[in-house]
Design a protein around this motif. Sequence first.
Motif, PDB file in Angstrom:
ATOM      1  N   ASP A  67     -36.960  61.869  75.013  1.00 40.18           N
ATOM      2  CA  ASP A  67     -38.112  60.643  75.512  1.00 40.18           C
ATOM      3  C   ASP A  67     -39.351  61.458  74.833  1.00 40.18           C
ATOM      4  N   GLU A  68     -39.522  60.272  73.808  1.00 36.08           N
ATOM      5  CA  GLU A  68     -41.098  61.269  73.242  1.00 36.08           C
ATOM      6  C   GLU A  68     -42.240  61.101  74.069  1.00 36.08           C
ATOM      7  N   LYS A  69     -42.230  59.918  74.884  1.00 40.90           N
ATOM      8  CA  LYS A  69     -42.911  59.451  74.797  1.00 40.90           C
ATOM      9  C   LYS A  69     -44.184  60.950  76.301  1.00 40.90           C
ATOM     10  N   ARG A  70     -42.510  61.484  76.428  1.00 39.17           N
ATOM     11  CA  ARG A  70     -42.742  62.592  77.589  1.00 39.17           C
ATOM     12  C   ARG A  70     -43.745  64.051  76.794  1.00 39.17           C
ATOM     13  N   PHE A  71     -44.233  64.209  75.517  1.00 40.72           N
ATOM     14  CA  PHE A  71     -44.759  65.234  74.930  1.00 40.72           C
ATOM     15  C   PHE A  71     -46.419  64.078  74.539  1.00 40.72           C
ATOM     16  N   SER A  72     -46.773  63.447  75.190  1.00 36.00           N
ATOM     17  CA  SER A  72     -47.835  62.881  74.844  1.00 36.00           C
ATOM     18  C   SER A  72     -49.260  63.799  75.359  1.00 36.00           C
ATOM     19  N   LEU A  73     -49.719  64.273  76.713  1.00 36.34           N
ATOM     20  CA  LEU A  73     -49.988  65.601  76.844  1.00 36.34           C
ATOM     21  C   LEU A  73     -50.578  66.774  76.902  1.00 36.34           C
ATOM     22  N   THR A  74     -51.426  66.638  76.294  1.00 29.48           N
ATOM     23  CA  THR A  74     -51.775  68.194  75.449  1.00 29.48           C
ATOM     24  C   THR A  74     -52.558  69.050  76.421  1.00 29.48           C
ATOM     25  N   HIS A  75     -53.086  70.333  76.867  1.00 35.91           N
ATOM     26  CA  HIS A  75     -53.965  71.303  77.599  1.00 35.91           C
ATOM     27  C   HIS A  75     -53.698  72.569  76.655  1.00 35.91           C
ATOM     28  N   GLU A  76     -54.843  73.142  76.802  1.00 34.39           N
ATOM     29  CA  GLU A  76     -54.318  74.575  77.235  1.00 34.39           C
ATOM     30  C   GLU A  76     -53.365  75.166  77.357  1.00 34.39           C
ATOM     31  N   ASN A  77     -53.907  74.273  78.918  1.00 36.83           N
ATOM     32  CA  ASN A  77     -52.899  75.404  79.957  1.00 36.83           C
ATOM     33  C   ASN A  77     -51.414  75.083  80.093  1.00 36.83           C
ATOM     34  N   PHE A  78     -50.888  74.133  79.583  1.00 40.14           N
ATOM     35  CA  PHE A  78     -49.668  73.062  79.425  1.00 40.14           C
ATOM     36  C   PHE A  78     -48.566  73.850  78.071  1.00 40.14           C
ATOM     37  N   TYR A  79     -47.339  73.581  78.729  1.00 40.78           N
ATOM     38  CA  TYR A  79     -46.462  74.337  77.659  1.00 40.78           C
ATOM     39  C   TYR A  79     -44.962  73.754  78.340  1.00 40.78           C
ATOM     40  N   LEU A  80     -44.751  72.882  77.264  1.00 35.70           N
ATOM     41  CA  LEU A  80     -43.167  71.777  77.701  1.00 35.70           C
ATOM     42  C   LEU A  80     -42.058  73.306  76.601  1.00 35.70           C
ATOM     43  N   ILE A  81     -40.733  72.933  78.039  1.00 40.36           N
ATOM     44  CA  ILE A  81     -39.927  74.415  76.994  1.00 40.36           C
ATOM     45  C   ILE A  81     -38.817  73.331  77.254  1.00 40.36           C
ATOM     46  N   SER A  82     -37.883  73.623  76.514  1.00 38.39           N
ATOM     47  CA  SER A  82     -36.405  73.116  76.418  1.00 38.39           C
ATOM     48  C   SER A  82     -35.159  74.149  76.130  1.00 38.39           C
ATOM     49  N   SER A  83     -33.745  74.001  76.842  1.00 39.43           N
ATOM     50  CA  SER A  83     -33.374  74.486  76.059  1.00 39.43           C
ATOM     51  C   SER A  83     -32.084  74.000  75.374  1.00 39.43           C
ATOM     52  N   LEU A  84     -31.954  73.633  74.294  1.00 38.55           N
ATOM     53  CA  LEU A  84     -31.516  72.039  73.004  1.00 38.55           C
ATOM     54  C   LEU A  84     -30.346  72.528  73.130  1.00 38.55           C
ATOM     55  N   ARG A  85     -29.238  73.165  73.722  1.00 39.07           N
ATOM     56  CA  ARG A  85     -27.813  73.130  73.163  1.00 39.07           C
ATOM     57  C   ARG A  85     -27.106  72.497  74.559  1.00 39.07           C
ATOM     58  N   LYS A  86     -28.205  71.798  75.436  1.00 35.98           N
ATOM     59  CA  LYS A  86     -27.968  71.353  77.211  1.00 35.98           C
ATOM     60  C   LYS A  86     -27.999  69.594  75.741  1.00 35.98           C
ATOM     61  N   THR A  87     -28.310  69.848  74.974  1.00 40.46           N
ATOM     62  CA  THR A  87     -28.345  67.820  74.417  1.00 40.46           C
ATOM     63  C   THR A  87     -28.137  67.913  73.370  1.00 40.46           C
ATOM     64  N   PHE A  88     -27.787  68.807  71.949  1.00 43.78           N
ATOM     65  CA  PHE A  88     -27.579  69.295  70.689  1.00 43.78           C
ATOM     66  C   PHE A  88     -26.634  69.501  70.607  1.00 43.78           C
ATOM     67  N   PRO A  89     -25.274  69.201  69.805  1.00 42.23           N
ATOM     68  CA  PRO A  89     -24.165  70.285  69.293  1.00 42.23           C
ATOM     69  C   PRO A  89     -24.719  71.454  68.580  1.00 42.23           C
ATOM     70  N   ILE A  90     -25.202  72.160  68.985  1.00 44.25           N
ATOM     71  CA  ILE A  90     -25.353  73.592  68.141  1.00 44.25           C
ATOM     72  C   ILE A  90     -25.124  75.240  69.315  1.00 44.25           C
ATOM     73  N   PRO A  91     -24.601  76.175  68.961  1.00 41.83           N
ATOM     74  CA  PRO A  91     -24.458  77.262  69.287  1.00 41.83           C
ATOM     75  C   PRO A  91     -25.661  77.774  69.832  1.00 41.83           C
ATOM     76  N   ASP A  92     -26.622  77.956  69.944  1.00 38.04           N
ATOM     77  CA  ASP A  92     -28.105  77.978  70.796  1.00 38.04           C
ATOM     78  C   ASP A  92     -29.324  77.312  70.253  1.00 38.04           C
ATOM     79  N   GLY A  93     -29.804  77.900  70.857  1.00 39.41           N
ATOM     80  CA  GLY A  93     -31.426  77.157  70.715  1.00 39.41           C
ATOM     81  C   GLY A  93     -32.189  76.876  71.515  1.00 39.41           C
ATOM     82  N   GLY A  94     -33.930  76.977  71.621  1.00 42.24           N
ATOM     83  CA  GLY A  94     -34.859  76.814  72.003  1.00 42.24           C
ATOM     84  C   GLY A  94     -36.283  76.735  71.628  1.00 42.24           C
TER      85      GLY A  94
END
Length: 365
Positions: free
Chosen positions: A136-163
Amino acid sequence: MEIGGFLEFPELKDTERKESAYYYLTHLYDNYNFFADGRQAIKAVLLNTGDILNKTCYLPAYLCDSILQSFRELELDVKFYPHRELLKPVLDGKIKDSLVYLIDYFGTEPVSEKEIGEILDGNNMVILDVSHSILDEKRFSLTHENFYLISSLRKTFPIPDGGIVYHSDPNFKSSDIPPIKYEKKLEAMLLRKLYLNETDTHGTDTDMAEKSKWVKEHFLNLNQEYESYKYDSTVEPQSIPLTSCYILKNISMTDITDRRWQNLNFMHKEILKRDLLLFNQDKIKSPFILTLKFKNENERDSTRKRLIENDVYPPVLWDLKAYIPEEFSYERHLSKRILMVPIDQRYGPGEMSKVRDILNSAEMV
């Protein structure tokens, strides 16, 4: 035909640059850094926070224990917060000068952008885990110096690993340490692809069945070795495997999102037992997985057993009782009643119809 399990090595295609998963991930936010996995992304954020040892860290009482790993290793002051129905966080409005970790569960977004802003207004640092809502690219509209978004990419994408970490800190320190041990997962993905191709082609051929059994045992062992290594080792931020980047550059975002939405829409439309659905479809912003809830643990386990008997393999469940205090009864009770069913990009109407038929015919105990 097997459904579920970790993602096998994908079919790569000559993908237009702007259509690729890599382009999508690197254009959601101005600042981002890749890491070898999701827990390393968390550790990197913590290590980049200068006064982290002086902060109280508020974590959700419904979470995977891998999220806890970095907080424990740094011996941080951790407190859990509860949820009400549909995993809506219950946070004390008086929390100040702290770290608050939020999770978008199963493709829903239980905390609004406005509510996140209110938490940040208390001079708090917020980490939003978008592993389940990365589509959901709309989830990435908020920006703030104390705000971080993280993701474990292998849960959605067929890769050996990645974050990945998205942030607004121009001085954020990444890592150039090469990734370790991911080759085991890569081999497991390749062997799983070989196994699935062989079983689909040769069916019940006795000799091939014996060979396929050995291949399956081997890739499951390789995957387990890799997972055990991650849990047994101290989390150290490392760079994402180049193989993962190559795969992301050669798979189509449209193929992934369209197929997932089609499968999720199909299941929500076709399931007869409407009370099995944990979320109404309008609450789901990212097509991650089909989430079901049952009246009790026996019903859940009976359905899970029936799915597995028909070669449908739900994801491993979070064992909250091992690390969440008893006082969080809603979360612990929910963990005994919940079941996730794959709806990812590997599958189409035939596979989803099979899952639908099993769920619609299952007798509740």
